[in-house]
Design a protein around this motif. Structure first.
Motif, short mmCIF file in Angstrom:
data_model
loop_
_atom_site.label_atom_id
_atom_site.label_comp_id
_atom_site.label_asym_id
_atom_site.label_seq_id
_atom_site.Cartn_x
_atom_site.Cartn_y
_atom_site.Cartn_z
N THR A 1 -17.42 -25.17 -15.28
CA THR A 1 -17.18 -24.18 -15.53
C THR A 1 -17.92 -22.92 -14.56
OG1 THR A 1 -17.24 -24.26 -18.08
CG2 THR A 1 -17.44 -22.19 -17.17
N GLU A 2 -19.22 -23.44 -13.98
CA GLU A 2 -19.98 -22.80 -12.86
C GLU A 2 -19.29 -22.98 -11.48
OE1 GLU A 2 -22.70 -21.00 -13.71
OE2 GLU A 2 -22.49 -21.39 -15.59
N GLU A 3 -18.56 -23.99 -11.38
CA GLU A 3 -17.91 -24.07 -9.91
C GLU A 3 -16.69 -23.28 -10.03
OE1 GLU A 3 -18.64 -28.74 -8.57
OE2 GLU A 3 -17.01 -28.21 -10.15
N ILE A 4 -16.13 -22.98 -11.13
CA ILE A 4 -14.87 -21.96 -11.20
C ILE A 4 -15.40 -20.57 -11.14
CG2 ILE A 4 -13.15 -21.05 -12.66
CD1 ILE A 4 -13.12 -23.79 -14.24
N LYS A 5 -16.61 -20.21 -11.83
CA LYS A 5 -17.06 -18.93 -11.73
C LYS A 5 -17.41 -18.59 -10.00
CE LYS A 5 -19.15 -18.35 -16.20
NZ LYS A 5 -20.38 -18.27 -16.89
N ALA A 6 -18.23 -19.46 -9.41
CA ALA A 6 -18.58 -19.26 -8.10
C ALA A 6 -17.45 -19.26 -7.13
CB ALA A 6 -19.29 -20.64 -7.49
N ALA A 7 -16.47 -20.11 -7.26
CA ALA A 7 -15.02 -20.26 -6.62
C ALA A 7 -14.19 -18.79 -6.90
CB ALA A 7 -14.12 -21.14 -7.01
N LEU A 8 -14.32 -18.36 -7.96
CA LEU A 8 -13.39 -17.14 -8.50
C LEU A 8 -14.31 -15.85 -7.53
CD1 LEU A 8 -12.65 -17.35 -12.20
CD2 LEU A 8 -11.16 -16.92 -10.59
N ASN A 9 -15.55 -16.05 -7.76
CA ASN A 9 -16.39 -14.74 -6.94
C ASN A 9 -16.19 -14.84 -5.55
OD1 ASN A 9 -18.09 -12.52 -6.69
ND2 ASN A 9 -19.82 -13.89 -6.59
#
Length: 148
Positions: free
Chosen positions: A24-32
């Motif tokens: 989830t953290e990787e997805i958030k970082a990738a989105l940003n």
């Protein structure tokens, strides 16, 4: 209809998720990161279009620094050359005289790289051009003096 940055970002990240496992953290970082990258590209594209639409050619570089050892940078378009040819200057609607005047260069400043200018000068000296030029000037002044 064109997609928004958010929609494009979501599609890119969805493609990444299908090809590899992400927390989830990787997805958030990738989105940003992806959104910020797309935003900066959009801003750069918009800025580039505004510059080409307005014909204001603000000199970004000092004209004297545009003439370097192995290249000369066109102050109109930013391209690098060994020599600014009349054909290239014509593409900007200028002659070499107008280009020099517009950018504050002296009328005798060669519009070529310093190394090329030095090679031409050396070649001329080897062929005896300075001596021949001096002789021609002396002959012309004598001829002019006798005709008066």
């Amino acid at each position: 209809m064109s997609k928004t940055l958010v929609q494009m970002t979501a599609e890119i990240i969805q493609s990444q998720i299908t090809s590899k496992q992400m927390s989830t953290e990787e997805i958030k970082a990738a989105l940003n990161e992806t959104f910020q990258a797309l935003k900066s590209l959009q801003d750069a594209e918009a800025g580039g279009m505004l510059e080409t639409e307005t014909e204001a050619t603000a000199t970004v570089m000092d004209p004297k620094k545009s003439i370097q050892k192995n290249k000369i940078i066109c102050l109109e378009c930013g391209q690098e050359f060994k020599m600014l040819s009349p054909k290239h200057l014509k593409s900007h609607g200028l002659t070499s005289r107008e280009y020099r005047k517009k950018h504050g260069l002296s009328a005798r400043q060669p519009l070529c790289a310093k190394a090329l200018s030095e090679r031409r000068s050396q070649s001329g000296k080897e062929r005896g051009l300075p001596d021949n030029l001096r002789k021609a000037i002396v002959a012309r002044t004598k001829k002019k003096a006798t005709s008066e």
